[in-house]
Design an enzyme around this catalytic site. Structure first.
Site, mmCIF file in Angstrom:
data_model
loop_
_atom_site.group_PDB
_atom_site.id
_atom_site.type_symbol
_atom_site.label_atom_id
_atom_site.label_comp_id
_atom_site.label_asym_id
_atom_site.label_seq_id
_atom_site.Cartn_x
_atom_site.Cartn_y
_atom_site.Cartn_z
ATOM 1 N N TRP A 83 -27.605 4.450 -68.079
ATOM 2 C CA TRP A 83 -28.343 4.681 -66.824
ATOM 3 C C TRP A 83 -29.589 3.815 -66.763
ATOM 4 O O TRP A 83 -30.188 3.652 -65.705
ATOM 5 C CB TRP A 83 -28.707 6.156 -66.668
ATOM 6 C CG TRP A 83 -29.824 6.666 -67.550
ATOM 7 C CD1 TRP A 83 -29.948 6.500 -68.908
ATOM 8 C CD2 TRP A 83 -30.975 7.414 -67.150
ATOM 9 N NE1 TRP A 83 -31.100 7.112 -69.365
ATOM 10 C CE2 TRP A 83 -31.754 7.691 -68.308
ATOM 11 C CE3 TRP A 83 -31.431 7.894 -65.930
ATOM 12 C CZ2 TRP A 83 -32.951 8.405 -68.271
ATOM 13 C CZ3 TRP A 83 -32.618 8.612 -65.906
ATOM 14 C CH2 TRP A 83 -33.363 8.861 -67.062
ATOM 15 N N ASP A 84 -29.989 3.243 -67.889
ATOM 16 C CA ASP A 84 -31.148 2.357 -67.944
ATOM 17 C C ASP A 84 -31.077 1.293 -66.849
ATOM 18 O O ASP A 84 -32.082 0.913 -66.265
ATOM 19 C CB ASP A 84 -31.208 1.626 -69.291
ATOM 20 C CG ASP A 84 -31.232 2.560 -70.484
ATOM 21 O OD1 ASP A 84 -30.534 3.582 -70.435
ATOM 22 O OD2 ASP A 84 -31.926 2.275 -71.468
ATOM 23 N N GLU A 139 -33.512 13.767 -74.369
ATOM 24 C CA GLU A 139 -32.458 13.968 -75.373
ATOM 25 C C GLU A 139 -32.926 14.724 -76.615
ATOM 26 O O GLU A 139 -32.143 14.881 -77.554
ATOM 27 C CB GLU A 139 -31.861 12.610 -75.760
ATOM 28 C CG GLU A 139 -31.101 11.976 -74.610
ATOM 29 C CD GLU A 139 -30.580 10.586 -74.938
ATOM 30 O OE1 GLU A 139 -30.982 10.026 -75.972
ATOM 31 O OE2 GLU A 139 -29.783 10.058 -74.137
ATOM 32 N N LYS A 147 -38.753 14.231 -75.291
ATOM 33 C CA LYS A 147 -38.608 12.795 -75.570
ATOM 34 C C LYS A 147 -39.014 11.997 -74.329
ATOM 35 O O LYS A 147 -39.602 10.936 -74.423
ATOM 36 C CB LYS A 147 -37.154 12.509 -75.940
ATOM 37 C CG LYS A 147 -36.873 11.088 -76.356
ATOM 38 C CD LYS A 147 -35.420 10.918 -76.794
ATOM 39 C CE LYS A 147 -35.118 9.488 -77.170
ATOM 40 N NZ LYS A 147 -33.690 9.260 -77.431
ATOM 41 N N GLN A 148 -38.669 12.512 -73.182
ATOM 42 C CA GLN A 148 -39.163 11.955 -71.916
ATOM 43 C C GLN A 148 -39.149 13.066 -70.878
ATOM 44 O O GLN A 148 -38.330 13.974 -70.954
ATOM 45 C CB GLN A 148 -38.351 10.756 -71.459
ATOM 46 C CG GLN A 148 -36.912 11.045 -71.103
ATOM 47 C CD GLN A 148 -36.191 9.761 -70.765
ATOM 48 O OE1 GLN A 148 -35.610 9.116 -71.608
ATOM 49 N NE2 GLN A 148 -36.217 9.389 -69.507
#
Ligand code: BGC
Length: 723
Positions: free
Chosen positions: A328-329, A470, A582-583
């Site tokens: 998805w980056d 994640e 993590k984000q």
């Protein structure tokens, strides 16, 4: 030339792989890491071509490292030049990002005491993407030299020991050398060839050596002290992905030898045109300026301009990390730069998803769902290629189960979001009709079949998934996913209405392979209406997933100083039991859907999730978006800290893994942080608007946006918007 040059002043073998990544050159067809012509122990010598994948154990498929076009060995009075021996009296390396030219200049004293100045240069032509150029100048300083140069091509190129190529044919004459090879399993045929041109005062002899598997050209000549010998190499590469007969195409190009001096102006002009549209100027902050250009350079050298069946992997083409797989980056982090700058490249990248719909349909069907479910990691066919087990990062004798390929499913909505964003920005109805609509509708059908009806609660839920964060897996009702699914289904229904009005024939056609009956659409509507989207009206906080609030709180400040991620510090399961992110999923959601819930909700969630995020060592995708959110909160100093985290991710190798390749998402995110964060650009139906919040010291930011076919130039001064 201000702020266009990435320089290295000293040779540091400890930083070898990092330097190779950042000094990668490329032209959207291929990229070659910044390795030394003569090689060095410990190097990671790769040239990757878009789309040239081959089967590999564990990771299913990987980009196959192509025969190395750079190889050039120099023998000076019988001593082989290499940085492992002798003395380095002077050394510098430069990447000129304006012209995509890599230069290395050094003075070397051989073990026998001969001192020579050497200048190496290379570029991968942007004007003629199959042509690659290399030049070396050798000047002995303290005595005459008998110089032998050997350049070869080899199909023995490998990926960490795994060989992908069958050798088919080769040739080495006095004019040129070439080889033809084929990937073991995927059957990609690649033809590579080169010629050498030498300028020297004395007679030059060029001989072809037909060494089996390694066609070589050898040059012999002499130079007196102070005299320069120049050797130029032109290399040409084609595969059967580009042309029916790669050997013939390669030989044809090689037959009219282009010299460096002839090829250079066209290459330079192509880059000039590229930067004219894409540059972002930041006045008043040299580090930020260089970092933004560095990010754009890496996006531009990875951007497929001629091929719509490939996309940019998470590590671009600059390293072995993630094996060239696409995440998805691309759509969420890199694509906005292309959509708003180079729409034709964005169209290619989105077309890749259209070409890989068959793989996405297979994934949905295998899991028992309708429509198309995009792979978490995708390669040539769109089938899922996420490895299932990988060695533990701290103890390679243990294996870790990777669940993302099974349950990180938000990517199907991310791709649809990107298609709709592209359509809105460009008004490209042709793409939408031919390809985009199919992507949006097939993935909507997947969601309609994926949501789970919970009778007791009279609502739909999505259980057992992974959101963007994640650190937490096997969660229920990840807010990012559920909200985006609702939005996606609503958009898909709107799209069907649009098709019914503007392109009824196309709608009919789409309905032949996908159930678009009124009953099916009523199901989509019901799923959109009744999917559970967590929100606490009292606090305004969106719970990241069911039970998140009950997870253990951690005081991240108390863990400082540290130079590893919270997951590396605590362990995988232990981190999952905490509230450390993590984000930040919820902030990402509010970034993507800014009109969803209003500014108070944004503030409440920003205040809640920001201190819970592992900003420095968590995901490299987080900081740039966090920077935009901080700007929206009016906290520009904090935004700048996050921006700098993204800016330094690869330049300073913050996570210690830049050697595996460029973090493409961080590079794309950096552009978003400048344009949507500091410049405060919003693209509204009434037209683009900016509300600048420039960091201290920034005097001017200038960039170009392509909005519905028009190139708009923006110049943003502190508190002085001007379009
Ligand atoms: C991130 C993902 C990302 C992947 C590839 C992971 O570490 O958590 O969001 O897609 O890397 O860059």
């Amino acid at each position: 030339m201000e702020h266009w040059i990435l320089g290295e002043k000293a040779f540091n073998v400890e930083k070898l792989r990092h330097a190779e990544t950042i000094f990668t050159i490329g032209n959207g067809y291929l990229s070659t890491r910044g390795v030394f012509e003569e090689g060095l122990a410990g190097e990671e010598r790769t040239t990757f071509l878009h789309g040239v994948f081959d089967a590999a154990p564990v990771v299913f498929t990987e980009l196959a490292n192509a025969p190395d076009w750079l190889d050039l060995q120099l023998w000076l009075n019988g001593e082989r030049f290499n940085l492992g021996e002798g003395d380095l009296l002077a050394y510098e390396r430069h990447l000129d990002m304006q012209n995509a030219l890599l230069t290395r200049r050094l003075t070397w004293r051989s073990p026998n005491g001969l001192t020579c100045e050497l200048l190496f240069e290379r570029f991968a032509s942007l004007a003629q993407p199959h042509q690659l150029f290399q030049r070396v100048q050798v000047k002995p300083l303290n005595g005459a030299v008998t110089l032998q140069a050997q350049a070869s091509l080899s199909s023995e190129a490998d990926n960490n020991g795994l060989k992908h190529w069958h050798h088919l044919k080769q040739h080495a004459g006095s004019e040129q050398a070439w080889l033809l090879c084929r990937t073991r399993e995927s059957g990609v045929e690649l033809a590579a060839g080169f010629n050498l041109m030498v300028e020297a005062k004395t007679a030059v002899k060029i001989a072809g050596w037909n060494v089996q598997g390694r066609p070589t050209l050898a040059v012999d000549c002499q130079a007196a002290a102070g005299e320069t010998v120049t050797i130029e190499k032109q290399a040409v590469i084609y595969t059967n992905r580009d042309t029916a007969d790669p050997l013939q195409s390669m030989l044809k190009t090689l037959a009219s030898p282009a010299r460096w001096a002839e090829a250079w102006p066209a290459h330079q002009a192509a880059w000039q045109a590229e930067w004219l549209r894409s540059d972002v100027m930041i006045e008043g902050d040299a580090e930020a300026q260089l970092a933004v250009r560095f990010s754009l350079y890496h996006l531009l050298i990875a951007a497929p301009r001629q091929d719509d069946r490939v996309s940019i992997g998470a590590k671009t083409l600059s390293g072995l990390g993630y094996r060239g797989h696409v995440f998805w980056d691309t759509e969420t982090f890199m694509l906005p730069f292309f959509t708003y700058n180079r729409p034709e490249v964005a169209r290619n990248l989105l077309s890749y998803r259209w070409h890989t719909l068959p793989g996405a349909r297979r994934k949905a069907a295998r899991n028992g769902y309708q429509g198309a479910q995009f792979a978490w990691e995708s390669a040539a066919t769109g089938d899922e290629v996420t490895p299932t087990w990988v060695p533990h990062f701290a103890d390679s004798t243990r294996l870790v189960r990777i669940w993302t390929g099974d349950i990180e499913i938000h990517i199907s909505a991310d791709v649809a979001y990107a298609v709709l964003q592209y359509w809105r920005a460009t008004g490209d109805d042709v793409f939408m009709l031919d390809r985009g609509a199919e992507i949006v509708l097939e993935t909507a059908a997947f969601w309609a079949s994926r949501v789970e009806w919970v009778e007791d609660l009279k609502r739909y839920e999505i259980s057992d998934i992974i959101g963007p964060d994640e650190y937490h897996d096997h969660v229920d009702n990840n807010a990012y996913t559920n909200y985006l699914v609702r939005w996606h289904l609503q958009q898909a229904i709107g799209l069907v209405d649009w098709l019914a009005e503007h392109a009824p024939e196309r709608l009919k056609e789409l309905g032949q392979n996908l159930d678009l009956s009124s009953a099916a659409l009523a199901g989509w509507q019901k799923a959109a209406d009744l999917i559970y989207c967590p929100f606490d009206p009292q606090t305004g906080i969106i719970e990241q997933f069911d039970g998140f609030f009950e997870r253990q709180e951690v005081d991240l400040a108390a863990l400082e100083p540290r130079d590893i991620s919270v997951q590396a510090l605590f362990g995988i399961d232990e981190t999952c039991a905490t509230q450390v992110l993590k984000q930040p999923d919820v902030l990402m959601l509010l970034y993507m859907l800014p009109d969803l819930l209003g500014p108070e909700v944004l503030r409440a969630n920003y205040n809640y999730y920001t201190p819970r995020t592992d900003h420095t060592f968590g995901s490299s995708l987080g900081p740039s978006i966090q920077a935009v959110m901080a700007c929206q909160m009016g906290d520009v100093a904090e935004a700048y800290d996050h921006f700098m985290r993204a800016a330094r991710a690869d330049l300073r190798d913050v996570r210690g893994n830049a050697g595996d390749g460029i973090h493409g998402a961080s590079a794309g995110g950096l552009w978003q942080a400048v344009v949507f964060g500091f410049a405060g650009l919003r693209l509204t139906e009434a037209g683009p608007q900016v509300s600048p919040r420039l960091p201290a010291g920034w005097k001017r930011v200038a960039f170009t946006i392509n909005w519905r076919g028009q190139e708009l130039k923006f110049e943003v001064m502190p508190n002085e918007p001007q379009a």
